[in-house]
Write an enzyme that holds these catalytic residues in place. Structure first.
Site, mmCIF file in Angstrom:
data_model
loop_
_atom_site.group_PDB
_atom_site.id
_atom_site.type_symbol
_atom_site.label_atom_id
_atom_site.label_comp_id
_atom_site.label_asym_id
_atom_site.label_seq_id
_atom_site.Cartn_x
_atom_site.Cartn_y
_atom_site.Cartn_z
ATOM 1 N N ASP A 121 -56.846 -57.077 8.190
ATOM 2 C CA ASP A 121 -56.908 -57.388 9.849
ATOM 3 C C ASP A 121 -56.808 -56.272 10.729
ATOM 4 O O ASP A 121 -56.580 -55.307 10.051
ATOM 5 C CB ASP A 121 -55.576 -58.152 9.954
ATOM 6 C CG ASP A 121 -54.136 -57.307 9.642
ATOM 7 O OD1 ASP A 121 -54.229 -56.777 8.526
ATOM 8 O OD2 ASP A 121 -53.422 -57.554 10.209
ATOM 9 N N GLU A 188 -51.136 -57.369 8.085
ATOM 10 C CA GLU A 188 -50.150 -56.205 8.263
ATOM 11 C C GLU A 188 -49.911 -55.757 9.596
ATOM 12 O O GLU A 188 -48.850 -55.402 9.854
ATOM 13 C CB GLU A 188 -50.894 -55.036 7.293
ATOM 14 C CG GLU A 188 -50.081 -53.787 7.202
ATOM 15 C CD GLU A 188 -50.141 -52.785 8.592
ATOM 16 O OE1 GLU A 188 -49.325 -51.697 8.547
ATOM 17 O OE2 GLU A 188 -50.981 -53.085 9.234
#
Length: 483
Positions: A121, A188
């Site tokens: 991400d 994250e």
């Protein structure tokens, strides 16, 4: 008598100089000898695959309802299509739909498994800065020197680098002695609670305890350490915790024409000023001390003399390091006032004032100890202090085979670089993986541009082609180094 005293002083001085100089000259390097790499890599394929990965908009938003998970599905399909040998030879477990665990079975069931981690991400582009990019943020543009776009540094470089290495090694017929787990989180950038944390829960449920996990973190940078011209690669052996301190005071408000001697706003402001003036205690031990133990033998003589004799020069070293924000951050828990709430009308005294202070917590401190320090520093019973957050991660070893394997692979990839441990001041998914691993390390195996850290979450994120190729070489070496 006077002559004897002078002779004694001179003798002591000569002995002192002799001892400290000898100690400096006898300092042994902590750097392993670099070995030549012999990997065969399809460089164009690697660069094009990173470019394709960047084009997929796997953006994490603090409000999870804004996340377009179809892009995450698209990325997972891209991995399956791009790395067929990995998907044929490694098992795949999807965690919480979008996080991934690949298991590469080893030949020795008694060997301790290890984990290589990254996340796919990325952070969004700040509104209003879209036109400031030289190349569009999700274009994956390839120029003569760079690949451009979100994720080139944080952290699709890690995902693609690891999978390129695994794909090539499978193609060559390599099989590791121990099980290898490739751990790819999907959130994250917003804490990892639904990604890495759930991966860790799964590992715990399956009674899988990893010898170590290596995640993103430190990189190879220039002009980092005084007295060293060579690049320095830093491996995070711990990361600072993060806590939010809330200061609150209440009292009578009233009209601004008749203010009290100290108002609620003034009281909180005074407390913040005291905290910024005094700061928390500095620590020249743990990972920060180890950093200088690893780099000191490589310094020019003057700096080497100082850092090889820290028993004598520690007060001076501490003062110097505290003089710059970047080095002060590896010496102490930091204080950053970020939010202030008070008042709604210009001529009305607020009945309540509240401030938030973001604190990055050193391993030597606890939330309880920090709260006591804050209350002592501000010395105001009218202010309520609350501290919530996470303490620092456990500090991992630098004397075991895991750290040595990472250091060796880094030296093999960047022979001119000095590789050392440090305390990572930002956060990573490694804090979650620590629950399923004996040790956790944080290292992104790339040579960072001087302003690379600003580009990472900012405008014009990009990576040099050479750094991307060397990242793949590093992961191949590491997979073969770890026994």
């Amino acid at each position: 008598m006077k002559k004897k005293i002078i002779i004694s002083i001179v003798a002591i001085f000569v002995i002192f100089i002799g001892f400290t100089v000898t100690k400096t000259l006898l300092a042994k390097s902590k750097q392993p000898t670099a070995k030549q790499q012999t990997h065969t890599l399809d460089e164009n394929r690697i660069i094009n695959n990173l470019s394709s990965a960047v084009k997929i908009k796997t953006i994490s938003y603090e409000n999870r309802d804004q996340i377009d998970y179809s892009e995450f599905d698209k990325f997972i399909r891209f991995l399956a299509e791009t790395y067929p040998l990995v998907h044929e030879n490694l098992s795949l477990e999807r965690i919480n739909e979008y996080s991934l665990i690949y298991r590469w079975e080893g030949t020795n069931p008694k060997a301790r498994p290890i984990g290589l981690a990254a996340h796919y991400d990325v952070v969004p582009v700040l509104k209003g800065t879209e036109n400031d990019w030289e190349e569009e943020a999700f274009s994956g543009t390839i120029t003569e020197e760079f690949v451009w776009g979100r994720g080139t540094l944080d952290d699709k470089v890690g995902v693609i680098g690891i999978l390129e290495a695994a794909e090539q090694l499978v193609k060559e017929g390599y099989q590791p002695p121990q099980d290898i787990y490739l751990l790819f989180g999907h959130d994250e950038e917003i804490g990892g609670d639904e990604g890495a944390a759930k991966i860790t829960d799964y590992l715990n449920e399956q009674n899988i305890q990893l010898a170590y996990v290596m995640d993103e973190g430190g990189a190879i940078v220039t002009n980092m350490v005084p007295g060293i011209k060579a690049p320095v690669g830093v491996i995070g052996v711990a990361e600072k915790g993060m806590a939010d301190v809330t200061l609150t005071t209440t009292g009578s408000g009233g009209h601004s024409s008749q203010p009290a001697t100290i108002t609620n706003v003034g009281r909180i402001s005074k407390a913040i000023a005291k905290l910024e003036e005094q700061q928390f205690k500095a620590h020249f031990d743990g990972p920060t001390k180890e950093l200088f133990e690893f780099v000191a033998p490589e310094m020019s003589f003057g700096y080497k003399y100082v850092f090889e004799n820290t028993w004598l020069f520690q007060p001076v070293i501490t003062k110097i390091l505290l003089g710059k924000p970047a080095t002060a951050a590896v010496m102490r828990s930091t204080i950053a006032p970020t939010i202030f709430h008070a008042g709604e009308k210009a001529n009305v005294l607020p009945e309540k004032a509240q401030a938030n202070i973001n604190v990055r917590v050193m391993p030597q401190d606890t939330l309880e100890s920090l709260q006591k320090d804050i209350e002592k520093i501000i010395d105001d019973e009218a202010i309520d202090v609350t501290v919530e957050g996470n303490e620092a991660s456990p500090v991992s070893s630098t004397s075991n085979g895991a750290f040595q394997a990472i250091q060796q692979a880094a030296r093999d990839t960047y022979p001119d670089a000095i590789i050392a441990p440090y305390i990572m001041i930002a956060g990573s998914d490694a804090k979650h993986y620590a629950r399923a691993a004996d040790d956790t390390y944080r290292f992104l195996p790339i040579m960072m541009e001087e302003d690379g850290l600003q580009k990472m979450h900012g405008t014009n994120e990009r990576i040099t082609k050479d750094a991307m190729i060397k990242a793949v070489a590093f992961y191949m070496t590491l997979l073969q180094e770890t026994k």
